[in-house]
Scaffold this motif. Structure first.
Motif, PDB file in Angstrom:
ATOM      1  N   LYS A  19       0.834  -1.200   0.000  1.00 14.78           N
ATOM      2  CA  LYS A  19       0.000   0.000   0.000  1.00 14.78           C
ATOM      3  C   LYS A  19       0.874   1.257   0.000  1.00 14.78           C
ATOM      4  N   GLY A  20       0.466   2.239  -0.843  1.00 11.42           N
ATOM      5  CA  GLY A  20       1.180   3.499  -0.887  1.00 11.42           C
ATOM      6  C   GLY A  20       2.217   3.596  -1.991  1.00 11.42           C
ATOM      7  N   LEU A  21       2.588   2.463  -2.582  1.00  9.93           N
ATOM      8  CA  LEU A  21       3.569   2.471  -3.659  1.00  9.93           C
ATOM      9  C   LEU A  21       2.907   2.749  -5.002  1.00  9.93           C
ATOM     10  N   GLN A  46      -4.003   1.732  -3.071  1.00  9.01           N
ATOM     11  CA  GLN A  46      -4.719   1.489  -1.818  1.00  9.01           C
ATOM     12  C   GLN A  46      -5.174   0.026  -1.761  1.00  9.01           C
ATOM     13  N   LEU A  47      -5.498  -0.438  -0.579  1.00 10.74           N
ATOM     14  CA  LEU A  47      -5.968  -1.816  -0.432  1.00 10.74           C
ATOM     15  C   LEU A  47      -7.177  -2.076  -1.313  1.00 10.74           C
ATOM     16  N   SER A  48      -8.028  -1.066  -1.462  1.00 13.62           N
ATOM     17  CA  SER A  48      -9.246  -1.220  -2.258  1.00 13.62           C
ATOM     18  C   SER A  48      -8.977  -1.318  -3.763  1.00 13.62           C
ATOM     19  N   VAL A  92      -1.031  -5.170  -0.556  1.00 10.46           N
ATOM     20  CA  VAL A  92      -0.898  -5.679   0.817  1.00 10.46           C
ATOM     21  C   VAL A  92      -0.532  -4.552   1.767  1.00 10.46           C
ATOM     22  N   PRO A  93      -0.904  -4.706   3.064  1.00 13.70           N
ATOM     23  CA  PRO A  93      -0.646  -3.626   4.041  1.00 13.70           C
ATOM     24  C   PRO A  93       0.847  -3.410   4.270  1.00 13.70           C
TER      25      PRO A  93
END
Lengths: 110, 113
Positions: free
Chosen positions: A15-17, A81-83, A109-110
């Protein structure tokens, strides 16, 4: 004949990448390109589309630019995002119907 | 807005059986499609129809028949189900033209025993 190639079957990211999903196509006609997203147990739905060379198209944080010189329409997002975990399909319409690539599964993934 | 309704959601058949899948749309779209979705193979076009009573073969029409008796409905028949076949069949509709977006139903999941 016409074809669409998506080289990655599965992409796993934290997540965030940022992400880039590849899409290249072959046609002798003028192309119209689409990206569809399919979340688990849901119907595919349009994410974005374009037929304009070298113009960035954006929707819901995703963007893509059609490059006719390299026959590409890669999908990008700056921060996943995870979604965003889903199956992503690139599709080409060069005159009759939309022809799809094999799809890329994006797993965040988180 | 509109909706595409596919029935049944799940279909279990026996080898050699003739099976029919149905699709209804209320977008008032002219064009309707049947795609088959297999894991790792993407969506492959079986049949499409640009108007009532029109049928056009896609890349995967062998082993299938289709029927478009009304503008709002499009049915697909598996003429002889293959043993161990498993796939999701997606119905879609769109307006006329290359730029038109496909609107999909949620699919019929076929299992052949």
């Amino acid at each position: 004949g016409d074809s669409v190639t998506q080289t990655e079957g599965l992409v796993t990211l934290t997540k965030g990448l940022p992400v880039m999903l590849n899409c290249t196509y072959q046609t002798t006609y003028s192309p119209f390109l689409f990206w569809y997203v399919q979340h688990l147990n849901e119907a595919p739905k349009l994410l974005l589309k374009s037929s304009t060379d070298n113009k960035r198209t954006e929707h819901q944080g995703f963007y893509a630019t059609l490059h006719k010189s390299s026959s590409s329409f890669h999908l990008q997002k700056s921060s996943v995002q995870l979604s965003d975990s889903a199956l992503y399909f690139c599709a080409l319409n060069s005159g009759t119907y939309q022809r799809f690539g094999t799809g890329t599964k994006l797993q965040v993934v988180p | 807005g509109g909706i595409i309704t596919q029935t049944p959601k799940f279909l279990i058949g026996q080898e050699g059986q003739k099976l029919t899948l149905k699709c209804q749309q209320n977008f008032n779209h002219d064009t309707m499609y049947w795609y088959r979705q297999d894991s790792g193979k993407g969506l492959r076009l079986i049949y499409y129809s640009i108007t009532e009573n029109d049928l056009q073969k896609g890349d995967l029409s062998e082993g299938y028949d289709a029927s478009r008796e009304k503008k709002s409905s499009f049915s697909l028949t598996v003429t002889s189900a293959q043993k161990n076949e498993m796939a999701v069949f997606l119905c879609a509709s769109s307006g006329t033209g290359r730029a038109e977006t496909l609107y999909f139903g949620s699919g019929t999941r076929l299992t052949v025993l």
